[in-house]
Design an enzyme around this catalytic site. Structure first.
Site, PDB file in Angstrom:
ATOM      1  N   GLY A  12       0.783  -1.231   0.000  1.00  0.00           N
ATOM      2  CA  GLY A  12       0.000   0.000   0.000  1.00  0.00           C
ATOM      3  C   GLY A  12       0.814   1.280   0.000  1.00  0.00           C
ATOM      4  N   THR A  13       2.050   1.242  -0.517  1.00  0.00           N
ATOM      5  CA  THR A  13       2.809   2.503  -0.599  1.00  0.00           C
ATOM      6  C   THR A  13       2.142   3.460  -1.582  1.00  0.00           C
ATOM      7  OG1 THR A  13       4.315   1.547  -2.233  1.00  0.00           O
ATOM      8  CG2 THR A  13       5.048   1.525   0.040  1.00  0.00           C
TER       9      THR A  13
ATOM     10  N   MET B 297      -3.630  -7.124  -7.548  1.00  0.00           N
ATOM     11  CA  MET B 297      -3.022  -8.197  -8.326  1.00  0.00           C
ATOM     12  C   MET B 297      -4.033  -9.203  -8.877  1.00  0.00           C
ATOM     13  SD  MET B 297      -0.063  -7.256  -8.538  1.00  0.00           S
ATOM     14  CE  MET B 297       0.945  -6.001  -7.766  1.00  0.00           C
TER      15      MET B 297
ATOM     16  N   LEU C 197      -9.877  -7.644 -12.981  1.00  0.00           N
ATOM     17  CA  LEU C 197     -11.101  -6.914 -12.667  1.00  0.00           C
ATOM     18  C   LEU C 197     -11.855  -6.625 -13.960  1.00  0.00           C
ATOM     19  CD1 LEU C 197     -12.516  -5.504 -10.187  1.00  0.00           C
ATOM     20  CD2 LEU C 197     -11.444  -3.389 -10.993  1.00  0.00           C
TER      21      LEU C 197
ATOM     22  N   ASN D  19      -4.889   2.497 -13.581  1.00  0.00           N
ATOM     23  CA  ASN D  19      -3.841   1.616 -13.058  1.00  0.00           C
ATOM     24  C   ASN D  19      -2.489   2.287 -13.251  1.00  0.00           C
ATOM     25  OD1 ASN D  19      -2.686  -0.867 -12.104  1.00  0.00           O
ATOM     26  ND2 ASN D  19      -2.168  -1.402 -14.217  1.00  0.00           N
TER      27      ASN D  19
ATOM     28  N   HIS E 133       1.575   1.274 -13.736  1.00  0.00           N
ATOM     29  CA  HIS E 133       2.456   0.143 -14.007  1.00  0.00           C
ATOM     30  C   HIS E 133       3.890   0.644 -14.087  1.00  0.00           C
ATOM     31  CE1 HIS E 133       3.631  -3.804 -15.263  1.00  0.00           C
ATOM     32  NE2 HIS E 133       4.263  -3.294 -16.300  1.00  0.00           N
TER      33      HIS E 133
HETATM   34  C1  GAR Z   1       3.314  -0.507  -7.739  1.00  0.00           C
HETATM   35  O1  GAR Z   1       4.651  -0.148  -7.637  1.00  0.00           O
HETATM   36  C2  GAR Z   1       2.928  -0.795  -9.181  1.00  0.00           C
HETATM   37  O2  GAR Z   1       3.945  -0.515 -10.079  1.00  0.00           O
HETATM   38  C3  GAR Z   1       2.650  -2.249  -9.215  1.00  0.00           C
HETATM   39  O3  GAR Z   1       2.324  -2.605  -7.905  1.00  0.00           O
HETATM   40  C4  GAR Z   1       3.056  -1.795  -7.010  1.00  0.00           C
HETATM   41  C5  GAR Z   1       2.216  -1.600  -5.770  1.00  0.00           C
HETATM   42  O4  GAR Z   1       3.006  -1.376  -4.663  1.00  0.00           O
HETATM   43  N1  GAR Z   1       1.583  -2.544 -10.130  1.00  0.00           N
HETATM   44  C6  GAR Z   1       1.723  -3.381 -11.154  1.00  0.00           C
HETATM   45  O5  GAR Z   1       2.742  -4.004 -11.378  1.00  0.00           O
HETATM   46  C7  GAR Z   1       0.517  -3.512 -12.060  1.00  0.00           C
HETATM   47  N2  GAR Z   1       0.758  -4.502 -13.058  1.00  0.00           N
HETATM   48  P1  GAR Z   1       2.311  -1.009  -3.271  1.00  0.00           P
HETATM   49  O6  GAR Z   1       1.481  -2.203  -2.799  1.00  0.00           O
HETATM   50  O7  GAR Z   1       3.426  -0.748  -2.328  1.00  0.00           O
HETATM   51  O8  GAR Z   1       1.464   0.192  -3.484  1.00  0.00           O
END
Ligand code: GAR
Length: 204
Positions: free
Chosen positions: A13-14, A91, A94, A106, A108
């Site tokens: 959740g950063t 992840m 949806l 989203n 990425h």
């Molecule tokens: C994010 O850094 C984002 O790039 C990635 O999930 C991370 C979430 O981090 N999303 C993907 O790869 C989408 N395909 P978080 O849980 O610390 O917010």
């Protein structure tokens, strides 16, 4: 009126924390109505509760397949009055109901359509980037269209791959760029400045 958000996540959740911080610093004209997690043990839920944001787990493992899980997420979202769904490390797959076309975004950590798709998340993305030898990667914010990491691109920002980069050093620079680009896209939407024309997004 602030833009009413739902934030969907699966982990640390950063990304959520950055959005909370930006709202609290009045840098983002939005309000988080709810946080939904696909895992009950996601730290992102704790971050939300600490800021008095309704936080609910809809566990992926309690649902037989991705379609049923997506239906359960939308059923839960129906309890809130939300204008934009923000995927923040969510992840699971949806579906995009007609009422939410161009209302789900989203982030990425690569320049889509490269290094993206199912299984391409977190470290996997940066490892694939380093192994491929590309000199530039980056960050993409896009509308979700019901396929993994796909849909009209709102903003992209390049990040150089340095000769001595490791997965960790590259991830740190990508995440720093994500923290700038995602709130910027949300603010543009809040200001009504994003216009979608087929696959192309224009900013007015
Ligand atoms: C994010 O850094 C984002 O790039 C990635 O999930 C991370 C979430 O981090 N999303 C993907 O790869 C989408 N395909 P978080 O849980 O610390 O917010």
């Amino acid at each position: 009126m602030p833009l009413r958000l739902a934030v969907l996540l699966s982990g640390n959740g950063t990304t959520l924390q950055n959005i909370i911080d930006r709202i609290e610093r009045s840098e983002l004209d939005a309000k988080i109505e709810c946080v939904l997690s696909s895992r009950s043990d996601a730290f992102g839920l704790e971050r939300a509760r600490k800021h008095n944001i309704p936080a609910v787990a809809v566990s992926r493992k309690d649902h037989a397949d991705a379609k049923q899980f997506s239906d359960a997420i939308w059923a839960e979202l129906g309890n809130y009055d939300v204008e934009l769904v923000v995927l923040a490390g969510f992840m699971s797959w949806l579906a995009v109901p007609p009422a939410f076309v161009h209302k789900i975004i989203n982030v990425h950590g690569a320049l889509i359509p490269a290094f993206c798709g199912k299984g391409m998340y977190g470290e996997h993305v940066h490892r694939a980037v380093l192994e491929s030898g590309v000199k530039v990667t980056g960050v993409t914010v896009h509308f979700a269209d019901g396929e993994y990491d796909q849909g009209p691109i709102i903003l992209q920002s390049p990040v150089p791959v340095l000769d001595d980069d490791t997965v960790d050093s590259l991830a740190a620079r990508i995440q720093a760029q994500e923290r700038e680009l995602y709130p910027k896209a949300i603010q543009l939407i809040a200001e009504g400045r994003i216009h979608v024309d087929g696959q192309r997004v224009r900013v007015s």
